[in-house]
Write a protein that holds these residues in place. Sequence first.
Motif, short mmCIF file in Angstrom:
data_model
loop_
_atom_site.label_atom_id
_atom_site.label_comp_id
_atom_site.label_asym_id
_atom_site.label_seq_id
_atom_site.Cartn_x
_atom_site.Cartn_y
_atom_site.Cartn_z
N HIS A 1 0.83 -1.21 0.00
CA HIS A 1 0.00 0.00 0.00
C HIS A 1 0.87 1.27 0.00
O HIS A 1 0.50 2.27 -0.58
CB HIS A 1 -1.01 0.00 1.16
CG HIS A 1 -0.41 0.25 2.50
ND1 HIS A 1 0.15 -0.75 3.25
CD2 HIS A 1 -0.27 1.39 3.21
CE1 HIS A 1 0.62 -0.23 4.38
NE2 HIS A 1 0.38 1.06 4.38
N GLU A 2 2.05 1.22 0.62
CA GLU A 2 2.95 2.38 0.59
C GLU A 2 3.56 2.55 -0.80
O GLU A 2 3.74 3.68 -1.26
CB GLU A 2 4.05 2.24 1.65
CG GLU A 2 3.52 2.41 3.06
CD GLU A 2 4.62 2.39 4.11
OE1 GLU A 2 5.78 2.73 3.77
OE2 GLU A 2 4.32 2.03 5.25
N ALA A 3 3.85 1.46 -1.48
CA ALA A 3 4.35 1.54 -2.85
C ALA A 3 3.27 2.10 -3.77
O ALA A 3 3.55 2.91 -4.65
CB ALA A 3 4.82 0.17 -3.33
N GLU A 4 2.03 1.69 -3.56
CA GLU A 4 0.92 2.23 -4.35
C GLU A 4 0.77 3.73 -4.11
O GLU A 4 0.57 4.50 -5.06
CB GLU A 4 -0.37 1.49 -4.01
CG GLU A 4 -0.38 0.05 -4.48
CD GLU A 4 -1.51 -0.78 -3.88
OE1 GLU A 4 -1.82 -1.84 -4.47
OE2 GLU A 4 -2.06 -0.39 -2.82
N ASP A 5 0.88 4.15 -2.85
CA ASP A 5 0.81 5.59 -2.53
C ASP A 5 1.96 6.35 -3.20
O ASP A 5 1.77 7.46 -3.71
CB ASP A 5 0.86 5.82 -1.02
CG ASP A 5 -0.41 5.41 -0.30
OD1 ASP A 5 -1.44 5.18 -0.98
OD2 ASP A 5 -0.37 5.31 0.94
N PHE A 6 3.15 5.77 -3.19
CA PHE A 6 4.29 6.41 -3.84
C PHE A 6 4.01 6.63 -5.32
O PHE A 6 4.27 7.71 -5.86
CB PHE A 6 5.56 5.55 -3.67
CG PHE A 6 6.64 5.93 -4.64
CD1 PHE A 6 7.43 7.04 -4.41
CD2 PHE A 6 6.84 5.20 -5.80
CE1 PHE A 6 8.40 7.43 -5.32
CE2 PHE A 6 7.80 5.57 -6.72
CZ PHE A 6 8.59 6.69 -6.47
N VAL A 7 3.48 5.62 -6.00
CA VAL A 7 3.19 5.75 -7.43
C VAL A 7 2.18 6.87 -7.67
O VAL A 7 2.37 7.70 -8.57
CB VAL A 7 2.70 4.41 -8.01
CG1 VAL A 7 2.11 4.59 -9.41
CG2 VAL A 7 3.83 3.38 -8.04
N LEU A 8 1.15 6.94 -6.86
CA LEU A 8 0.13 7.99 -7.02
C LEU A 8 0.74 9.38 -6.80
O LEU A 8 0.48 10.31 -7.57
CB LEU A 8 -1.03 7.77 -6.06
CG LEU A 8 -1.94 6.58 -6.37
CD1 LEU A 8 -2.94 6.37 -5.26
CD2 LEU A 8 -2.64 6.77 -7.71
#
Length: 194
Positions: A54-61
Motif C-alpha cells: 500500500h505504501e508503494a501504491e501511494d508512492f506511485v500515485l
Amino acid sequence: MFPDLTRDDVFRIETRRLWLRWPTARDAEAVSRLAGDPAVARMTAPIPSPLPLHEAEDFVLRARAGNAVGDWLIMALCLRANPAQAVGIIGIEPRPEAEAPHLGYWLGRPAWGEGLMAEAASAMVEAYFAYANGRALASSVMLDNPASRRILERCGFVPAGQGAFFSVARGETVAADTFRLDRAGWLDRRGRAS
C-alpha cells in the motif's frame, strides 16, 4: 520546475538500454519488492524494509501527481527489452531545506553491476538541464555506498560537503557526503564529450 513536455504520462526518456517512463499502478508490486529489499532500502533515507504494497501504491500515485504538475520528475527504469517491468526508480525533486533540486535513485538488486543506474542518472541530468533549464542539482550518498558515489562522479557531480540523514530502513542517522552539479559544470562536460 519541469516543462509541459514532461507533464504527460506518455513522456519517456530512451537510452541505449533503458526506457525511463512515468511509474504506473502496475509498478507498485515491483517497487514494494525491489525497493523493500533490505540491501536496497538501507542505502536510502525514506524507504522502509519491508516496503508494504500500500505504501508503494501511494508512492506511485504521489509520483504521478507531482509529475503532472511539473513539481518534480520521477521515472521508472525499465529495460528496453521489457518496458512494462520496472527495475528501479530515479527522480529529481525539490527539497525545502536545499537550494537545488535533489537527484535520488534506487535500483533493484537483480539489476546491480550492469551500469544501468549510471546510464539512467546521466539521462535524467541531461533532461533536467536541457528541458527544465535547471541551474543546479544536488545529491547525497551514504559513506558506505561507493557504487552510488561513482554514479554521481560519472555524471559530473563534485563533492559539496558532508551531512547526515535518518535512514528509515536502518533506524538511525547515517553520515553522508553531499554532491552538486551546476549548469556550468554540465555544459563543460557536454563540451568535452562532443
